[in-house]
Design a protein around this motif. Sequence first.
Motif, PDB file in Angstrom:
ATOM      1  N   ASP A  93      -7.174  77.304  44.258  1.00  0.00           N
ATOM      2  CA  ASP A  93      -8.630  77.296  44.041  1.00  0.00           C
ATOM      3  C   ASP A  93      -9.253  75.913  44.192  1.00  0.00           C
ATOM      4  OD1 ASP A  93      -8.469  80.000  43.373  1.00  0.00           O
ATOM      5  OD2 ASP A  93      -8.160  79.560  41.244  1.00  0.00           O
ATOM      6  N   TYR A  94      -8.442  74.894  44.362  1.00  0.00           N
ATOM      7  CA  TYR A  94      -8.893  73.506  44.277  1.00  0.00           C
ATOM      8  C   TYR A  94     -10.045  73.177  45.222  1.00  0.00           C
ATOM      9  CZ  TYR A  94      -8.432  68.366  44.489  1.00  0.00           C
ATOM     10  OH  TYR A  94      -8.660  67.011  44.469  1.00  0.00           O
ATOM     11  N   VAL A 110     -20.321  78.598  35.766  1.00  0.00           N
ATOM     12  CA  VAL A 110     -20.211  78.472  37.227  1.00  0.00           C
ATOM     13  C   VAL A 110     -18.791  78.740  37.717  1.00  0.00           C
ATOM     14  CG1 VAL A 110     -20.405  76.880  39.169  1.00  0.00           C
ATOM     15  CG2 VAL A 110     -22.161  76.892  37.407  1.00  0.00           C
ATOM     16  N   LEU A 111     -17.784  78.187  37.028  1.00  0.00           N
ATOM     17  CA  LEU A 111     -16.405  78.286  37.516  1.00  0.00           C
ATOM     18  C   LEU A 111     -15.639  79.465  36.935  1.00  0.00           C
ATOM     19  CD1 LEU A 111     -15.412  74.512  37.473  1.00  0.00           C
ATOM     20  CD2 LEU A 111     -16.271  75.860  39.393  1.00  0.00           C
ATOM     21  N   GLY A 112     -16.006  79.910  35.754  1.00  0.00           N
ATOM     22  CA  GLY A 112     -15.326  81.048  35.135  1.00  0.00           C
ATOM     23  C   GLY A 112     -13.848  80.803  34.923  1.00  0.00           C
ATOM     24  N   GLU A 113     -13.038  81.736  35.409  1.00  0.00           N
ATOM     25  CA  GLU A 113     -11.585  81.691  35.212  1.00  0.00           C
ATOM     26  C   GLU A 113     -10.874  80.722  36.155  1.00  0.00           C
ATOM     27  OE1 GLU A 113      -9.874  83.454  32.793  1.00  0.00           O
ATOM     28  OE2 GLU A 113     -11.898  83.880  32.075  1.00  0.00           O
ATOM     29  N   ARG A 114     -11.597  80.140  37.086  1.00  0.00           N
ATOM     30  CA  ARG A 114     -10.948  79.247  38.066  1.00  0.00           C
ATOM     31  C   ARG A 114     -10.598  77.885  37.487  1.00  0.00           C
ATOM     32  NH1 ARG A 114     -14.635  79.019  43.226  1.00  0.00           N
ATOM     33  NH2 ARG A 114     -16.213  78.687  41.635  1.00  0.00           N
ATOM     34  N   ALA A 115     -11.075  77.572  36.273  1.00  0.00           N
ATOM     35  CA  ALA A 115     -10.811  76.253  35.686  1.00  0.00           C
ATOM     36  C   ALA A 115     -10.597  76.375  34.184  1.00  0.00           C
ATOM     37  CB  ALA A 115     -11.975  75.309  35.969  1.00  0.00           C
ATOM     38  N   ALA A 116      -9.593  75.646  33.684  1.00  0.00           N
ATOM     39  CA  ALA A 116      -9.351  75.550  32.240  1.00  0.00           C
ATOM     40  C   ALA A 116     -10.027  74.269  31.757  1.00  0.00           C
ATOM     41  CB  ALA A 116      -7.860  75.509  31.953  1.00  0.00           C
ATOM     42  N   GLU A 165     -14.308  63.095  26.534  1.00  0.00           N
ATOM     43  CA  GLU A 165     -14.228  63.290  27.982  1.00  0.00           C
ATOM     44  C   GLU A 165     -13.856  64.732  28.299  1.00  0.00           C
ATOM     45  OE1 GLU A 165     -11.566  60.459  29.689  1.00  0.00           O
ATOM     46  OE2 GLU A 165     -12.699  58.744  28.934  1.00  0.00           O
ATOM     47  N   VAL A 166     -14.498  65.279  29.316  1.00  0.00           N
ATOM     48  CA  VAL A 166     -14.256  66.658  29.729  1.00  0.00           C
ATOM     49  C   VAL A 166     -13.285  66.663  30.905  1.00  0.00           C
ATOM     50  CG1 VAL A 166     -15.313  68.803  30.532  1.00  0.00           C
ATOM     51  CG2 VAL A 166     -16.590  67.277  29.002  1.00  0.00           C
ATOM     52  N   THR A 167     -12.263  67.503  30.798  1.00  0.00           N
ATOM     53  CA  THR A 167     -11.263  67.642  31.848  1.00  0.00           C
ATOM     54  C   THR A 167     -11.132  69.106  32.215  1.00  0.00           C
ATOM     55  OG1 THR A 167     -10.009  65.764  30.971  1.00  0.00           O
ATOM     56  CG2 THR A 167      -8.837  67.236  32.467  1.00  0.00           C
ATOM     57  N   ILE A 168     -11.029  69.373  33.515  1.00  0.00           N
ATOM     58  CA  ILE A 168     -10.697  70.731  33.943  1.00  0.00           C
ATOM     59  C   ILE A 168      -9.396  70.685  34.723  1.00  0.00           C
ATOM     60  CG2 ILE A 168     -13.094  71.528  33.982  1.00  0.00           C
ATOM     61  CD1 ILE A 168     -12.989  71.402  37.059  1.00  0.00           C
ATOM     62  N   VAL A 169      -8.592  71.729  34.553  1.00  0.00           N
ATOM     63  CA  VAL A 169      -7.360  71.892  35.324  1.00  0.00           C
ATOM     64  C   VAL A 169      -7.580  73.083  36.239  1.00  0.00           C
ATOM     65  CG1 VAL A 169      -4.884  72.336  35.241  1.00  0.00           C
ATOM     66  CG2 VAL A 169      -5.956  70.936  33.475  1.00  0.00           C
ATOM     67  N   VAL A 170      -7.329  72.854  37.523  1.00  0.00           N
ATOM     68  CA  VAL A 170      -7.589  73.856  38.558  1.00  0.00           C
ATOM     69  C   VAL A 170      -6.285  74.183  39.266  1.00  0.00           C
ATOM     70  CG1 VAL A 170      -8.920  74.306  40.648  1.00  0.00           C
ATOM     71  CG2 VAL A 170      -9.876  72.845  38.881  1.00  0.00           C
ATOM     72  N   LYS A 171      -6.099  75.446  39.619  1.00  0.00           N
ATOM     73  CA  LYS A 171      -4.920  75.825  40.404  1.00  0.00           C
ATOM     74  C   LYS A 171      -5.080  75.311  41.824  1.00  0.00           C
ATOM     75  CE  LYS A 171      -4.008  79.931  37.714  1.00  0.00           C
ATOM     76  NZ  LYS A 171      -4.293  81.343  37.586  1.00  0.00           N
ATOM     77  N   ALA A 172      -3.952  74.988  42.444  1.00  0.00           N
ATOM     78  CA  ALA A 172      -3.978  74.434  43.803  1.00  0.00           C
ATOM     79  C   ALA A 172      -4.665  75.377  44.788  1.00  0.00           C
ATOM     80  CB  ALA A 172      -2.555  74.123  44.267  1.00  0.00           C
TER      81      ALA A 172
END
Length: 198
Positions: free
Chosen positions: A38-39, A16-22, A29-36
């Motif tokens: 794209d937040y 769903v998110l592709g390259e927008r989230a690491a 626990e699952v964590t995603i890091v998002v750029k400001a």
Amino acid sequence: MTTAKIQQLQSSLASVLGERAAVTVALGEVTIVVKAADYLAVMQTLRDDPALKFEELIDLCGVDYQSYGEGTYDGPRFAAVSHLLSVTHNWRLRVRVFAPDDDMPVIASVVPIWRAANWYEREAFDLYGILFEGHNDLRRILTDYGFIGHPFRKDFPISGYVEMRYDPEQKRVIYQPVTIEPREIIPRVIREENYGTK
């Protein structure tokens, strides 16, 4: 969460998110890091996409990474960390977004997506100085209106700047500079001759 559940969530996030989230997994626990940038769009997708369906924002807090890793960290200083819950899919997610500017930390507000973020964002603003763009009532929530600074920042002085007290002569609350006299604390050492022997 079980390993199968985590893998399913990872797969859904990736598609769903592709390259927008690491995406990372640690300690179950699952964590995603998002750029400001794209937040806001990512948070909207996390709530609305049927494959993810994070209906609830459980928590949002500010973080100051200034002295993270004993000073070895060299990334952005301020972040907002959210915890989301999907009742539909029975899974949880941590979302981290870093403010791109350390001097003026600005992150988009998610109040239009989850109304529960209102006071959490006010708390992060009050304690860390993170500005949430689009928040309709961003004002202090825990400290006094006249308070100077943000007390959870790593560079905030331990004793603060001013103290507030009631003055019975003036019959009102007054502010005055903090007056703490430094003192040397020497630990008292007790030695026993036969300590640790039988």
